[in-house]
Design an enzyme around this catalytic site. Structure first.
Site, PDB file in Angstrom:
ATOM      1  N   ARG A  49      26.093  27.776  38.182  1.00  0.00           N
ATOM      2  CA  ARG A  49      25.620  26.722  37.291  1.00  0.00           C
ATOM      3  C   ARG A  49      24.102  26.806  37.204  1.00  0.00           C
ATOM      4  NH1 ARG A  49      30.038  26.944  35.994  1.00  0.00           N
ATOM      5  NH2 ARG A  49      31.620  25.319  35.748  1.00  0.00           N
ATOM      6  N   GLN A  56      24.002  23.697  27.713  1.00  0.00           N
ATOM      7  CA  GLN A  56      24.940  24.629  27.102  1.00  0.00           C
ATOM      8  C   GLN A  56      25.592  23.962  25.897  1.00  0.00           C
ATOM      9  OE1 GLN A  56      26.273  27.616  30.699  1.00  0.00           O
ATOM     10  NE2 GLN A  56      27.748  26.115  30.047  1.00  0.00           N
ATOM     11  N   ASN A  83      40.117  32.579  36.814  1.00  0.00           N
ATOM     12  CA  ASN A  83      39.115  33.534  36.345  1.00  0.00           C
ATOM     13  C   ASN A  83      38.092  33.876  37.415  1.00  0.00           C
ATOM     14  OD1 ASN A  83      37.797  31.084  36.326  1.00  0.00           O
ATOM     15  ND2 ASN A  83      37.306  31.088  34.148  1.00  0.00           N
ATOM     16  N   HIS A  98      27.772  31.981  28.285  1.00  0.00           N
ATOM     17  CA  HIS A  98      28.699  31.708  29.396  1.00  0.00           C
ATOM     18  C   HIS A  98      30.062  32.358  29.120  1.00  0.00           C
ATOM     19  CE1 HIS A  98      29.941  28.475  32.573  1.00  0.00           C
ATOM     20  NE2 HIS A  98      30.382  29.679  32.875  1.00  0.00           N
TER      21      HIS A  98
END
Length: 390
Positions: free
Chosen positions: A285, A314, A147, A333
């Site tokens: 991050r 998260q 990705n 995210h």
């Protein structure tokens, strides 16, 4: 037979999809560096379907159960008594995604006596304590490059949306207005700006390539300098460090892994050296930046905008201050979890499991930790003493 524990995000609020916006996906066989896309022996899913949520199960159930393995899928990963903690005790394999990370802390790894393999369905394995994995002989693997382009596209989208003030302008339409002056009062052209990336690996280099046609001046910093012909092709200016690069840039994008060298890199001191009115994009991050420092830089005007796809913790709580800070373009995210990317990281996860269960080597580019040491991509991208972002 093995127990496989898979932690995935929740299904859509209105239920698992029965139809999709598109009927097919473009076929991607190789990535820009020549690496082949995942090549599992089989696949029990339809590319373009939602695979990364609980009901999607990464398309793994039929494969695993037909071979006598047990698959447990949950989204419940945090807090005392979570399903993840209860099931981890006797799990042989843990699969997680960076978008909904199951943090494998030293304590959890020590409690998981049977754990042999931790797979990241995606890229970025900093939610696994790599030192603990090394100490306990746990192999860590991720679906490298699956990705990367997805994230690079998201970076370009965020950059343009901030510079052109797209999100507030769209809100004017939703609110029934036609306030042109309000929309353009913070809108600029990207053309001619200086754009720099912190790290120029697969994602960072893809961002540079995609921004080059906008006639911007491109900068980068990385532990590994790019080949001279790439620098010449894109007109890149190399800097020895982020501190040396950011004063020259109108836009800075962070594309580095989280490790001790990058944690809280963008603090008050570094942000103060950036151009007043610069934009900062972070799909890497959250802990690479200082949360409060970013908020204060937006409020003071030192930063003209911040767009991020990553949060700490998260999932982010409803009262997270980044939700309400000015001039932001935050998303949950999602940059690396498009339906296109899901087809690749689901296939890559299956490829890793097929190799593991057949006692065959996992692709070197997928390896982060193996044989009690950093390995493959992990040896290139990570440093030891990498605690998970928890």
């Amino acid at each position: 037979m093995a127990k496989v524990l898979c932690v995935l995000y929740d299904d859509p609020a209105d239920g698992y999809p029965t139809t999709y916006a598109r009927d097919d996906l473009p076929r991607i066989e190789r990535y820009p560096d020549g690496q082949s896309a995942p090549t599992p022996l089989g696949a029990d899913f339809t590319p373009g379907h939602l695979l990364g949520s609980v009901s999607g199960e990464l398309g793994l159930r039929a494969y695993l159960e037909s071979r006598g393995h047990t698959l447990v899928v949950t989204s419940d990963k945090d807090g005392a008594g979570s399903v993840f903690d209860r099931e981890l005790v006797d799990a042989d394999v843990v699969i997680s995604q960076p978008f909904w990370p199951a943090y494998l802390t030293p304590e959890r790894i020590a409690a998981a006596k049977n754990l042999k393999l931790a797979v990241t369905a995606g890229i970025g394995s900093d939610h696994v304590d790599l030192d603990a994995a090394i100490a306990h002989g746990v192999t860590v693997a991720e679906v490298t490059y699956c990705n990367s382009i997805s994230v690079a596209e998201h970076v370009v989208m965020m950059t343009l949306s901030l510079v052109r003030n797209y999100l507030p302008s769209h809100q004017v339409v939703l609110d029934g207005g036609w306030n042109i002056a309000d929309c353009v009062a913070r809108s600029y052209d990207l053309e001619g700006m200086h754009v720099g990336t912190v790290a120029a690996g697969r994602i960072g280099l893809a961002v540079l390539r995609r921004l080059a046609p906008f006639d911007v001046k491109l900068h980068y910093t990385d532990r590994h300098r790019l080949p001279a012909d790439v620098e010449e092709e894109l007109g890149l200016v190399f800097h020895e460090s982020a501190a040396a690069m950011v004063p020259h840039c109108d836009v800075v994008t962070i594309n580095a892994p989280l490790h001790p060298e990058t944690e809280h890199l963008f603090d008050d001191k570094l942000l103060a050296t950036m151009k007043r009115g610069a934009y900062l994009i972070n799909t890497a991050r959250a802990k690479i930046v200082d949360q409060e420092a970013v908020q204060q830089a937006l409020e003071s005007g030192q930063l003209a905008g911040y767009a991020g796809d990553v949060w700490y913790p998260q999932p982010a709580p409803a009262d997270h201050p980044w939700r309400t800070m000015p001039h932001h373009g935050m998303t949950p995210h999602i940059s690396g979890s498009s339906l296109s990317a899901q087809a690749r990281y689901a296939a890559g996860t299956r490829e890793i499991l097929e190799a593991w269960f057949a006692d065959k080597p996992i692709r070197d580019e997928y390896l982060i930790v193996s044989g009690g040491a950093l390995a493959g991509t992990g040896a290139h991208s990570y440093a030891v003493n990498s605690a998970p972002d928890r």
